[in-house]
Design an enzyme around this catalytic site. Sequence first.
Site, PDB file in Angstrom:
ATOM      1  N   ASP A   1      27.434 -16.254 -28.527  1.00  0.00           N
ATOM      2  CA  ASP A   1      28.427 -16.933 -27.693  1.00  0.00           C
ATOM      3  C   ASP A   1      27.725 -17.426 -26.438  1.00  0.00           C
ATOM      4  O   ASP A   1      26.950 -16.696 -25.821  1.00  0.00           O
ATOM      5  CB  ASP A   1      29.557 -15.966 -27.307  1.00  0.00           C
TER       6      ASP A   1
ATOM      7  N   GLN B   1      31.987  -3.653 -32.797  1.00  0.00           N
ATOM      8  CA  GLN B   1      33.082  -4.569 -33.150  1.00  0.00           C
ATOM      9  C   GLN B   1      34.364  -3.784 -33.420  1.00  0.00           C
ATOM     10  O   GLN B   1      35.452  -4.224 -33.048  1.00  0.00           O
ATOM     11  CB  GLN B   1      32.674  -5.383 -34.387  1.00  0.00           C
TER      12      GLN B   1
ATOM     13  N   SER C   1      32.558 -10.023 -38.712  1.00  0.00           N
ATOM     14  CA  SER C   1      32.019 -10.764 -37.565  1.00  0.00           C
ATOM     15  C   SER C   1      30.603 -11.238 -37.832  1.00  0.00           C
ATOM     16  O   SER C   1      29.733 -10.467 -38.223  1.00  0.00           O
ATOM     17  CB  SER C   1      32.012  -9.882 -36.321  1.00  0.00           C
TER      18      SER C   1
ATOM     19  N   GLU D   1      36.552 -22.268 -31.444  1.00  0.00           N
ATOM     20  CA  GLU D   1      35.730 -21.510 -30.483  1.00  0.00           C
ATOM     21  C   GLU D   1      34.533 -22.353 -30.061  1.00  0.00           C
ATOM     22  O   GLU D   1      33.461 -22.263 -30.669  1.00  0.00           O
ATOM     23  CB  GLU D   1      35.227 -20.195 -31.110  1.00  0.00           C
TER      24      GLU D   1
ATOM     25  N   TRP E   1      32.503 -22.007 -27.891  1.00  0.00           N
ATOM     26  CA  TRP E   1      31.407 -21.196 -27.342  1.00  0.00           C
ATOM     27  C   TRP E   1      30.570 -20.466 -28.392  1.00  0.00           C
ATOM     28  O   TRP E   1      29.529 -19.924 -28.096  1.00  0.00           O
ATOM     29  CB  TRP E   1      31.988 -20.150 -26.378  1.00  0.00           C
ATOM     30  N   HIS E   2      31.046 -20.445 -29.647  1.00  0.00           N
ATOM     31  CA  HIS E   2      30.376 -19.622 -30.673  1.00  0.00           C
ATOM     32  C   HIS E   2      29.387 -20.470 -31.479  1.00  0.00           C
ATOM     33  O   HIS E   2      29.772 -21.294 -32.296  1.00  0.00           O
ATOM     34  CB  HIS E   2      31.426 -18.989 -31.587  1.00  0.00           C
TER      35      HIS E   2
END
Length: 247
Positions: free
Chosen positions: A169, A134, A160, A217, A219-220
Amino acid sequence: MSSLSARKQVRKKKKKMKRKAVVLITVILILLSILLIGTLSVSKATVSDLEAKPIKHENVDSKYMVLVNRKNKVDEKFYPKDLVIPNIKFLRSNSSNKYLSKDVAVQIENLFNKATSENINLRGVSGYRSYKYQKNLYRNNIRKSGEIQTNKYMAQPGTSEHQTGLAIDILSSEYASLDEGFENTNAYRWLLENISEYGFIIRYPKGKQDITGYAYEPWHLRYVGKTAATEINKKGITLEEYLNENK
Ligand SMILES: [Zn+2]
């Protein structure tokens, strides 16, 4: 006994004592370092160290209630001890970020299998990411897109959720870019209908940036367990709000 041999013997004794002292000091040093290594490995964070406050609800597995956001950081040394690669299709088969915590991997496999049976072709993009990974990702992104744009979407190292092994994701075979456009796909609509059953939430919903600290988001996905996921998704709230309600 001559005084010469007496002196020799004294010297010999002194030498012996010196050697003994050296051996003793070495043993003490070895013991000390063993002790030190022991304390270091004990002080390494585990998932239970990251647990949020206990939840009132029955059936809520509090080990999945880990709260990681810009304010609640994960220790640099933390990594999940039970990482496995789920048997699902990934967008890039050579990705180094396929790992998930074991229970999460099982549920994501179930979710993907259900999707496939209904002609929805999900693709994994990124699961567990180490602190170091990260850190590099964040640095490179700042170089590429600048600090403001980077901080809008990207977590600083230690903030994160991907470091917990509880987040992944997801995109689909029809839509392969990590942007808001994913929300207009059949895959996303299908996810909204089905993720509760498998214990997942959309961690950064639209219009909740003030609470989550991150822009939308779609997609997360984040694993929180079925009970919590069902309530969070039904009420349209965030994990932060859920934890606050159940303090
Ligand atoms: Zn993510």
